[in-house]
Design a protein around this motif. Sequence first.
Motif, short mmCIF file in Angstrom:
data_model
loop_
_atom_site.label_atom_id
_atom_site.label_comp_id
_atom_site.label_asym_id
_atom_site.label_seq_id
_atom_site.Cartn_x
_atom_site.Cartn_y
_atom_site.Cartn_z
N CYS A 159 0.83 -1.20 0.00
CA CYS A 159 0.00 0.00 0.00
C CYS A 159 0.86 1.25 0.00
O CYS A 159 2.03 1.22 0.39
CB CYS A 159 -0.96 0.00 1.19
N ARG A 160 0.24 2.33 -0.45
CA ARG A 160 0.93 3.62 -0.54
C ARG A 160 0.43 4.51 0.58
O ARG A 160 -0.77 4.77 0.70
CB ARG A 160 0.66 4.25 -1.90
N LYS A 161 1.38 5.00 1.38
CA LYS A 161 1.02 5.78 2.55
C LYS A 161 0.54 7.16 2.15
O LYS A 161 1.18 7.86 1.36
CB LYS A 161 2.22 5.89 3.49
N THR A 162 -0.61 7.56 2.71
CA THR A 162 -1.19 8.86 2.40
C THR A 162 -1.32 9.75 3.64
O THR A 162 -1.65 10.92 3.52
CB THR A 162 -2.58 8.70 1.77
N CYS A 167 -3.03 4.19 4.58
CA CYS A 167 -2.22 3.56 3.53
C CYS A 167 -3.18 2.91 2.53
O CYS A 167 -3.87 1.94 2.85
CB CYS A 167 -1.28 2.52 4.15
N VAL A 170 -2.28 -0.92 -3.04
CA VAL A 170 -1.96 -0.99 -4.47
C VAL A 170 -2.33 -2.38 -4.98
O VAL A 170 -3.05 -2.53 -5.96
CB VAL A 170 -0.47 -0.68 -4.72
N ASP A 211 5.63 7.40 -9.28
CA ASP A 211 5.56 6.32 -8.30
C ASP A 211 6.33 6.64 -7.02
O ASP A 211 6.26 5.88 -6.04
CB ASP A 211 6.12 5.01 -8.89
N GLY A 213 7.27 7.79 -3.47
CA GLY A 213 6.42 7.91 -2.28
C GLY A 213 6.85 6.96 -1.18
O GLY A 213 7.87 6.27 -1.26
N TYR A 215 5.79 3.64 1.02
CA TYR A 215 4.98 2.43 0.87
C TYR A 215 5.15 1.53 2.09
O TYR A 215 6.16 1.59 2.80
CB TYR A 215 5.39 1.66 -0.40
#
Length: 354
Positions: A159-162, A167, A170, A211, A213, A215
């Motif tokens: 997952c991509r941390k926001t 997160c 993906v 891409d 970031g 994760y």
Amino acid sequence: MELRAFLLLPLCFPALQYRAPDAEERLSEGSTLQIQCPYPPHSGQQKKIWCRVKDDECELLGEALDPTQHPYTTRTTKGKVTMEDNRKDVIVSINMTDLQAEDSGTYSCAYRNYNFNYFAVKTISLIVFRELQKSELDRLSLQCPYSEPKYSMQTKAWCRKTGRTECNPVVRTDFVSTWRNSKDLEARSSIQDDTQNRTITITTEKLQAQDTGIYWCALYVYPGPTCIMEISLSVSKSDSIVNTFILISGVLSILVILALISLITLCVKRRKQLKRKGNGQEEDTHGKPEDIAQLKSSERMESLKDVSKDLKYATLNFKSRPSPEDPVYCNVEPTQAHRKPEEEYVEYTAIALK
């Protein structure tokens, strides 16, 4: 503020009541954690510890020496944890070296009171992230181990941390989407869970600059993902101008090399021709005797041509061969005439030069 705990520790470590983290420490792999834990003045002669909190238990990683048994020694090292007890300022300094992603977790420093109970004086949430530097169109391949067997049956995610704890997934091990744009990150990513070796493998093809970031390799359980490993991914954008310049420079270099090779070849051929021509002239000069005689004859003819410029010419008309009885004429000077007997009759003629 002191909080009493009741966590069981290995090696008969008394229980501690759980204390929420006071702070979050984020460090990259290979770094050193440095932290100071103050404790009450009245506990100066008490034992101090450093432990990792896991599932309501505190795993002992280091402990300061007992002041009653080691009054003059304040530093001790166990593994990669060093503790120094400053008894005057009632502060314990803790260094934890060569941090790795799997060291991420919750840690507490505590002291023991006279009742042999332990009080946590400071708790931190440690995040050790792995830094990855990539370029556009590179391939990402990453393995995230998890140590707990009970995690084997749980859903894993990349997952991509926001946010601090948010997160967005993906890819997940329990869900595969088929309605995706081939250029999207989700379409270029895949996840595999090796439950036997307890390892998650993440793969992303043709990385893009967007891409970049933070994760997580995470356990995707309610109410939200739990981080197993944090990755800081940086994807550098390729510079087309630089690439074009490099390409042009390469082509020009090749052309220059070819031109030099052609020039050298031409010079070698010209030199050989001149050498052959020089050898031919030398052979003519030192050739056969008849060639030399012919050369000299030619030179004499040239010389005679030069002399003939001053000559005058006479024309003689000869008749058919005379009979023995006919007189013979000769073009001579009178003084050069051959004296004959008087009985012979000789006639002379003079030829005038025109």
